[in-house]
Design an enzyme around this catalytic site. Structure first.
Site, mmCIF file in Angstrom:
data_model
loop_
_atom_site.group_PDB
_atom_site.id
_atom_site.type_symbol
_atom_site.label_atom_id
_atom_site.label_comp_id
_atom_site.label_asym_id
_atom_site.label_seq_id
_atom_site.Cartn_x
_atom_site.Cartn_y
_atom_site.Cartn_z
ATOM 1 C CD GLU A 1 33.585 36.575 45.036
ATOM 2 O OE1 GLU A 1 33.779 35.416 45.176
ATOM 3 O OE2 GLU A 1 32.637 37.011 45.826
ATOM 4 C CB CYS B 1 36.541 30.861 39.854
ATOM 5 S SG CYS B 1 35.323 32.004 39.379
#
Length: 487
Positions: free
Chosen positions: A257, A291
């Site tokens: 990720e 993020c």
């Protein structure tokens, strides 16, 4: 600035947990409070490649016994860990804030979310496992069973020192794997505390092994061990790419990720006041170090003046200050290095002569604070639009209509999260279908996830192996197909 230090925990250099024992190393590194860089918050061991190899030895030795442990027993360990972490919520909150400067209210929410993730996976372990199939042979029964992979390497970032490790460790351990865990240096205090909790919950020796230190010095040992079965990583795209390349010639399962440059589209029919609240939350809380943070806003021209003023007012109301103060909304960036990175983007904004709607300043006192900032009039090809800043910086742009907004939102190498604000159900569903992101939010901020649904992005934001929910079961197990002839 005067900050209240967190209660003491194992911050004396004994931060390697290998084979069930706490160890030190020949060299250590120090961590300082991001809100007051003169305040030492902990000393941690600099692991060596030899420590990593010893951690793999311990994990490999523990795997057969842990894999054979009944799922209800493994579930009980996770459930006890949730209870123990909840009992230490104040200590864990203050440790997290000391690690990376997250405002106390946000830090407490993250710790409680970690408890919820542990409880979710303790329940998920008791869900149906495997399937049965019809066979063309009446004397044969066909079924599948799930088995753990083996030794998992987990490499976790500093921005969520508790929640991201938990959403990797809980399913990895819960489904019967053993783990070698390397947290970011800045997150070492929270990593130690979480390891203490999991060990106290009853994990057998060697099931979880913690190695602290510099990723650049340990990456070869972490990825090069032949006993590595799976790698799960959250962090920058560059590091993720190098890790994937390091295991590309072997049969290692990979879950990455990576970054995001998450857009919010605001249509003229939206509830603009609510949109402003959601956008500011998504962009500025956790000091923008998420993020999934909102970093770009595309608004239809007729609504732009009103939204612009609402954003300016909302950002101006944010309380920026000591993260140990309950009244603070936005604390410091996690480190002087991150402050310098964000400051370089604000300098770029000045150089490109973009409009500063609000904020834009970096104190010259050497602290890690940066003013929450909204910029306007930025060129579409500017690095301010194209690159992940990872700080409280938001770019606001006007567009002609929905199609123009969608095209601009998709014009990025990233594809983690996106949002739309509208009252038009048809436009909402069109956005859901056409946005290039793994997460889609309608009339809510781009940040924020729940533990029982898949998490992950597309394009440069992910390796496409989803995390959390039932997707975690799929990643951390392998399927064995059984042909059982009964006559």
């Amino acid at each position: 600035m005067t900050s209240l230090a967190p209660p003491p925990t194992r911050t004396d250099g004994r931060s390697l947990f290998i084979g069930g024992s706490w160890l030190t190393a020949d060299a250590v590194y120090e961590r300082f409070n991001p809100a007051d860089l003169a305040q030492l918050t902990g000393t941690y061991a600099l692991a060596t490649p030899d420590h990593v190899r010893t951690a793999y030895d311990a994990a490999a030795a523990a795997f057969p016994g842990w894999a054979a442990t009944p799922a209800p027993e493994r579930a009980n360990v996770l459930r006890r860990a949730a209870d123990l972490l909840e009992a230490r919520v104040d200590e864990a909150t203050r440790r997290l804030t000391a690690d990376m400067g997250k405002a106390l209210r946000d830090a407490r929410g993250e710790v409680l979310r970690s408890c919820a993730i542990l409880r979710y996976f303790s329940g998920e372990l008791l869900q149906p496992s495997g399937e049965t199939y019809p066979s063309a042979d009446p004397s044969t029964t066909l079924l599948t069973i799930e088995e753990p992979l083996g030794v998992v390497c987990a490499i976790t970032p500093w921005n969520f020192p508790s929640a991201i490790p938990v959403w990797k460790l809980a399913p990895a351990i819960g489904f019967g794997n053993t783990v070698v865990w390397k947290p970011a240096e800045a997150a070492s205090g929270s990593a130690v505390l979480l390891t203490e909790v999991l060990a106290a919950a009853g994990l057998p020796d060697g099931v979880l092994n913690l190695v602290t230190g510099k990723g650049s010095a340990l990456s070869g040992a972490l990825t090069g061990d032949p006993r590595l079965a799976a790698l799960t990583f959250t962090g920058s795209g560059g590091v993720g790419t190098r890790l994937r390349q390091a295991v590309a010639d072997r049969n290692v399962k990979v879950q990455l990720e990576l970054g995001g440059k998450n857009p919010a589209v605001v249509l003229a029919d939206a509830d603009l006041e609510d949109a402003a609240v959601q956008i500011v939350r998504g962009a500025m809380l956790s000091t923008g170090q998420r993020c999934t943070a909102t970093s770009r806003v595309y608004v239809e021209r007729s609504a732009a003046p009103r939204l612009r003023e609402l954003l300016r007012a909302r950002v101006a109301e944010l309380v920026v200050g000591d993260p140990f103060d309950e009244a603070t909304d936005v604390g410091p960036l996690a480190s002087a290095e991150q402050r310098d990175t964000v400051a370089s983007y604000l300098k770029l904004a000045r150089d490109e002569q973009v409009e500063v709607v609000v904020g834009g300043s970096v104190p010259d006192d050497g602290s890690c604070f940066v003013s929450p900032t909204v910029l306007a009039g930025v060129r579409p090809d500017s690095r301010l639009v194209c690159e992940e800043i990872f700080g409280p910086v938001l770019v606001l742009e006007e567009v002609d209509d929905f199609d123009a907004a969608l095209a601009a939102a998709n014009d990025t190498e990233f594809g983690l999260s996106s949002g739309l604000f509208t009252r038009d159900l048809g436009k909402a569903m069109a956005f859901v279908r056409r946005t290039q992101s793994g997460l889609v939010h309608v009339n809510r901020e781009t940040a924020g996830v729940e533990p029982h649904v898949p998490f992950g992005g597309v394009k440069g934001s992910s390796s496409m192996a989803r995390e959390q929910g039932k997707a975690a079961r799929q990643f951390f197990t392998t399927t064995k197909t059984v042909y059982l002839r009964t006559t």
